[in-house]
Write an enzyme that holds these catalytic residues in place. Structure first.
Site, PDB file in Angstrom:
ATOM      1  N   HIS A   1      -3.823   0.939  -2.000  1.00  0.00           N
ATOM      2  CA  HIS A   1      -5.043   1.758  -2.073  1.00  0.00           C
ATOM      3  C   HIS A   1      -5.608   1.832  -3.493  1.00  0.00           C
ATOM      4  O   HIS A   1      -6.712   2.317  -3.695  1.00  0.00           O
ATOM      5  CB  HIS A   1      -4.773   3.182  -1.563  1.00  0.00           C
ATOM      6  CG  HIS A   1      -4.345   3.218  -0.129  1.00  0.00           C
ATOM      7  ND1 HIS A   1      -5.056   2.599   0.867  1.00  0.00           N
ATOM      8  CD2 HIS A   1      -3.260   3.780   0.474  1.00  0.00           C
ATOM      9  CE1 HIS A   1      -4.439   2.786   2.032  1.00  0.00           C
ATOM     10  NE2 HIS A   1      -3.344   3.490   1.812  1.00  0.00           N
TER      11      HIS A   1
HETATM   12 ZN   LIG Z   1       0.256   3.053   5.093  1.00  0.00          ZN
END
Ligand SMILES: [Zn+2]
Length: 279
Positions: free
Chosen positions: A99
């Site tokens: 992320h």
């Molecule tokens: Zn994940």
């Protein structure tokens, strides 16, 4: 997280690996960080000056220990990539911090380990064409953003459509899955996608993010995969890499089942499978 200690302990205990299979990475060189992440963002991490709002996006308060930890983890993925080129396969018992984008941290990720390692391979002429297979239940949004203009890296993410991150980036191939996706649906889509991505991109190196938050028992995943299907998933990836004779580095990614034994066992299955296939 406890699982990062339990996975190697279990693998050693059962004899899947020995001490000689383990290595401890040193911290990453700064040049390798800023080849992937913006200098300004890195300096905010390093100097612990990231604005509070951006720290909240990461999900925990910034500390020098956390930064140090991620800097070592990313070097572990670089080392693993080099071991994979030597032995066919290598693992990071942590990592999968997909992320983290070029100038942001998010969802417990500060630095994107596989993106950093992919750029390392490209910059050191150790690879020309890289495929990133991200089968964690959450989209590899940071990875997609980092490589959006890098044609040598093909980003493939199969993930819960209605799951975090709610603002998704565009990977080279995204396969969004409905909540409650079952074993057969998942494995059929994966099989088709793997055939497609290997033919289309012709990679000479693969990074695989093998999150086990696809399991039905996962608190965050929203899919309905059995443990056996999770293993089948890994088998498909390894078989594709072996068929095309492409080395693969694996990072762990997420796993949030209520019972830690389920998480550790599912992650260990990925190692066990590789140990069977690559020896
Ligand atoms: Zn994940």
């Amino acid at each position: 997280m406890l699982k990062y200690e339990l996975i190697p302990a279990q693998l050693l205990h059962e004899g899947t690996i020995t001490q000689e299979n383990l290595f401890a990475p040193v911290p990453l060189a700064e040049v390798d960080i800023i080849n992937t992440h913006d200098v300004a963002y890195w300096l905010q991490l390093k100097n612990l000056t990231l604005p509070a709002r951006e720290q909240r996006r990461i999900g925990f308060p910034l500390s020098s220990q956390l930064v140090e930890r991620e800097v070592r983890i990313a070097q572990g993925t670089i080392d693993g990539a080099k071991y994979a080129q030597q032995f066919g396969v290598a693992f990071n018992v942590a990592g999968g911090t997909h992320h983290a984008g070029s100038n942001w941290g998010e969802g417990f990720c500060l630095l994107n380990d596989q993106a950093i390692a992919a750029n390392y391979l490209l910059n050191n002429v150790l690879s020309k064409r890289i495929l990133i297979i991200d089968l964690d239940v959450h989209q590899g949004n940071g990875t997609a953003e980092i490589f959006q203009n890098e044609r040598r890296v093909f980003t493939f993410s199969m993930h819960g459509d209605k799951n975090f991150p709610f603002r998704k980036e565009v990977s080279d191939l995204d396969i969004p899955l409905e909540d409650g996706t079952d074993d057969d649906t998942f494995l059929n889509k994966l099989s088709d996608a793997l055939t497609f991505v290997f033919e289309k991109h012709q990679p000479d190196f693969v990074f695989y993010l093998a999150g086990v938050d696809v399991l039905e028992s996962d608190k965050l995943g929203k899919l309905a995969l059995s443990k056996n299907a999770c293993k089948q998933r890994d088998l498909m990836v390894f078989e594709a890499c072996l068929k095309h004779q492409v080395p693969v580095q694996i990072s762990m990614g997420g796993g949030y089942s209520a019972d830690i034994k389920v998480i550790v066992d599912a992650h260990c299955n990925t190692f066990r499978l590789a140990a069977d296939l690559y020896t």
